[in-house]
Every structure is written in structure tokens, then in C-alpha cells.
Write an enzyme that holds these catalytic residues in place. Structure first.
Site, PDB file in Angstrom:
ATOM      1  N   LYS A 204      29.647  32.456 101.071  1.00 45.13           N
ATOM      2  CA  LYS A 204      29.578  33.880 101.394  1.00 45.13           C
ATOM      3  C   LYS A 204      28.685  34.573 100.370  1.00 45.13           C
ATOM      4  O   LYS A 204      28.969  34.534  99.172  1.00 45.13           O
ATOM      5  CB  LYS A 204      30.980  34.499 101.390  1.00 45.13           C
ATOM      6  CG  LYS A 204      30.962  35.998 101.607  1.00 45.13           C
ATOM      7  CD  LYS A 204      32.358  36.579 101.745  1.00 45.13           C
ATOM      8  CE  LYS A 204      32.310  38.090 101.770  1.00 45.13           C
ATOM      9  NZ  LYS A 204      33.623  38.708 101.979  1.00 45.13           N
ATOM     10  N   LYS A 257      28.243  32.860 105.803  1.00 49.96           N
ATOM     11  CA  LYS A 257      28.185  34.292 106.095  1.00 49.96           C
ATOM     12  C   LYS A 257      27.194  34.974 105.176  1.00 49.96           C
ATOM     13  O   LYS A 257      27.263  34.755 103.978  1.00 49.96           O
ATOM     14  CB  LYS A 257      29.591  34.868 105.890  1.00 49.96           C
ATOM     15  CG  LYS A 257      29.703  36.350 106.042  1.00 49.96           C
ATOM     16  CD  LYS A 257      31.089  36.799 105.650  1.00 49.96           C
ATOM     17  CE  LYS A 257      31.085  38.316 105.637  1.00 49.96           C
ATOM     18  NZ  LYS A 257      32.157  38.869 104.906  1.00 49.96           N
TER      19      LYS A 257
END
Ligand code: PBG
Length: 332
Positions: A204, A257
Site C-alpha cells: 500500500k 493499492k
């Protein structure tokens, strides 16, 4: 995969593009409703449907309104939703995240009673519940601040257990503290939830693409930024190490992400580990397309379908997207 290219021409690729039936026959990547996850923002109250300015078509919903939406989601053929909570009060220990009557706990109880087959994935993070908006406990000294990684783990584990207790199907930690997957796995196992999977936000990045989300979840940091715990978007090898650690610690599904800016990493994660891989097509990916679509500058539907297909082609098995319900209806 290795290709051996013959030295003489054997195929004319255009032959297989002549009509839709042939194109479908040889299509390599398919976008299915069952691979999509729809995110929702829930806050306490009744009949609340507060539009999120930067994400047209998305709302902060009270649990009763969430139930209406979730019913439509299920009818559309989507199997899973991802929940984010906006608590009534924030504090420095994120107590709203693990309170027995916290907003996510209330929402899960209601949804599980009415729609027992809908999969509920709970984002586990502290930022929405902290008065300072950071994803872990903040320690301040002499004008400096730091995230207390290890004491944050206890709160993340406590929050995960609390969600599992009321019926969460999958736990999805997004905080990016080191060691959280192990801490959560341990507490789930010790309390009889050894069959509850963990989908970790493994790679992330500290990304500007989360901007609209922070308006939606009211979770913008009040000082500093998230770069001491979320990844530097320049790093690819580090993302593989992050994923390896989460897998070692017990993650069942690993996530990359944001999605479109990280297609290379989705591919690397899928081909390196062969694990179920999720990609989060985040808020700004959605909002940019929406905004250009509203201006009439692009064909919104075609761009969304092309983008999501590209994310699948890169290797994602699961896509979290604010367009999930629209797409499910288009695919009908
Ligand atoms: C919570 C969290 C964020 C997102 C998902 N979980 C925000 C952040 O890390 O700042 C972003 C999702 C989106 O932009 O759609 N930590």
C-alpha cells in the site's frame, strides 16, 4: 511464460478480430461480477444519505440505508462489500474502532441478520477513529511525533476480533504497521476464528490517489502525512518484501493499492507468489473518470471497463472498486 517466435509468418492476428464471436472465443481476460467488491461508508443515524462531493454517486450511509444499498448489491450479482466506518467521536486511542456498539459493529449485525449470504469485508484501520487521523497510536515528544508501531498492533488486533465477533467474513488490515497480520492472526486463532481469512493491504503506497477517500471517511491526518508507514511509490522490490512478510505472517489474500498506477506490481505480486491477489482501484481513480465523464470528455463506461480489464489482465483476482455496482449492472 516464454514465447518461441517462429521465424516465418504463421498467423495473421487480424483473422481473430473479425467479429465479436471470434474475439470472445479467444479473449484472455474476463471481468466477472463475482470478482468485484463494493466499498461503503457507514455512519450512525437513520435515513442518512450524505453525498460525498469528490466521489459522485457515493454516500455516507446510516445502517438502515446501507442495508437498502446492500440489498441492491446482492441483486446485482456482487458477492462482497468492504465497510468503512465514521464514528460519532474520535479520540487518541481509536476507541470507536473496537467499541461493542461501534458503527461497524452495528452495521455488521444488521447486515448479517438481513443478508446472511453477503460477504462482509471489514477494513481494519485506526485513522477514521483517531482524533489526529493517523493509522496508529501517535507518540509526541519535543514537537516531534512518531507512530508507535507495536502498541498500535494491540488496537488493530482488538478491532479485528471485535469485527469477527459480530460476523465479519474477511478481515482487511489497511494500516501498514509492521507485524499486524501476525498480531491479528494470533488473536483470531486464539478466539475460535481460525477460519476467518485475512486480506492484507500488503503493498500500500503513500498515494495522492486516496485524496477523495479522506473526504469520504473524514480521515485526513491533522498533521504530517502517512509516508512513515505507507510505501514510497518509487519502490517495487520493497513491495515484494511487504507482500512476502504478510504471507509469512498468515495473510490469505494480498492486496496492491492503488491499482492503475501499480499494474506492474500487481503482475509481479501475482507471478512471484501465486497468491490470491486483490487490487484496490482507489477513490481518485474513480473520481477522475467520473469528473471527465461528467464533462463529456470521455466515454465513462468504456473507460471504466477498459481500466478494470487492465487490472485483471495484470493479475488481480479481486478488484475493489466504487464502480462495482455500475459494472455489475452493465455486465448483465
Ligand atoms: C485507511 C484507508 C485508506 C484507504 C483505504 N483504507 C486511506 C488512507 O490510507 O489514507 C484509501 C481508499 C481509497 O482512496 O479509495 N487507512
Amino acid at each position: 511464460m516464454n514465447f518461441e517466435i517462429p521465424s516465418f509468418p504463421v498467423s495473421r492476428p487480424r483473422r481473430l478480430r473479425q467479429n465479436e464471436a471470434i474475439r470472445t472465443l479467444v479473449r484472455e481476460t474476463h471481468l466477472e461480477k463475482t470478482q468485484l467488491v463494493m466499498p461503503y461508508f457507514v455512519r450512525s443515524g437513520k435515513k442518512l444519505r450524505i453525498p460525498i462531493q469528490a466521489m459522485p454517486g457515493n454516500y455516507q450511509l446510516s445502517p438502515d440505508e446501507l442495508l437498502k444499498e446492500a440489498t441492491k448489491v446482492q441483486q446485482s450479482g456482487i458477492k462482497a462489500i468492504l465497510l468503512f466506518g465514521i464514528p460519532e467521536k474520535k479520540d487518541e486511542m481509536a476507541s470507536g474502532a473496537y467499541a461493542d456498539d461501534g458503527i461497524i459493529q452495528q452495521a455488521i449485525k444488521l447486515l448479517k441478520k438481513e443478508l446472511p449470504d453477503l460477504l462482509i469485508i471489514t477494513d481494519v484501520c485506526l485513522c477514521e477513529y483517531m482524533s489526529h487521523g493517523h493509522c496508529g497510536i501517535v507518540k509526541k515528544s519535543k514537537g516531534n511525533w512518531n507512530i508507535d508501531n507495536d502498541s498500535s498492533l494491540k488496537l488493530l488486533a482488538k478491532t479485528s476480533l471485535s469485527y469477527a465477533h459480530v460476523g465479519a467474513d474477511i478481515i482487511a488490515p489497511s494500516d501498514m504497521m509492521d507485524g499486524r497480520v501476525q498480531a491479528i492472526r494470533q488473536v483470531l486463532d486464539e478466539n475460535g476464528f481460525e477460519n476467518t481469512p485475512i486480506m492484507s493491504y500488503a503493498a500500500k503506497f503513500a498515494s495522492a490517489f486516496y485524496g477523495p477517500f479522506r473526504q469520504a471517511a473524514e480521515s485526513a491526518p491533522q498533521f504530517g502525512d502517512r509516508r512513515s508507514y505507507q510505501m514510497d511509490s518509487a519502490n517495487a522490490l520493497e513491495s515484494l518484501r511487504e507482500v512476502a512478510l504478510d504471507i509469512q505472517e498468515g495473510a490469505d489474500i494480498v492486496m496492491v493499492k492503488p491499482a492503475l498506477p501499480c499494474l506492474d506490481l500487481i503482475y509481479k505480486v501475482k507471478t512471484t507468489f501465486g497468491y490470491p491477489t486483490a487490487a484496490y482501484s482507489v477513490s481518485a481513480e474513480y473520481s477522475m473518470i467520473k469528473a471527465a465523464g461528467e464533462k463529456g470528455w470521455i466515454d465513462e463506461k468504456a473507460i471504466i471497463l477498459e481500466s478494470l480489464t487492465a487490472i485483471r489482465r495484470a493479475g488481480a483476482d479481486i478488484i475493489i472498486t466504487y464502480s462495482a455496482v455500475d459494472v455489475a449492472n452493465w455486465l448483465k
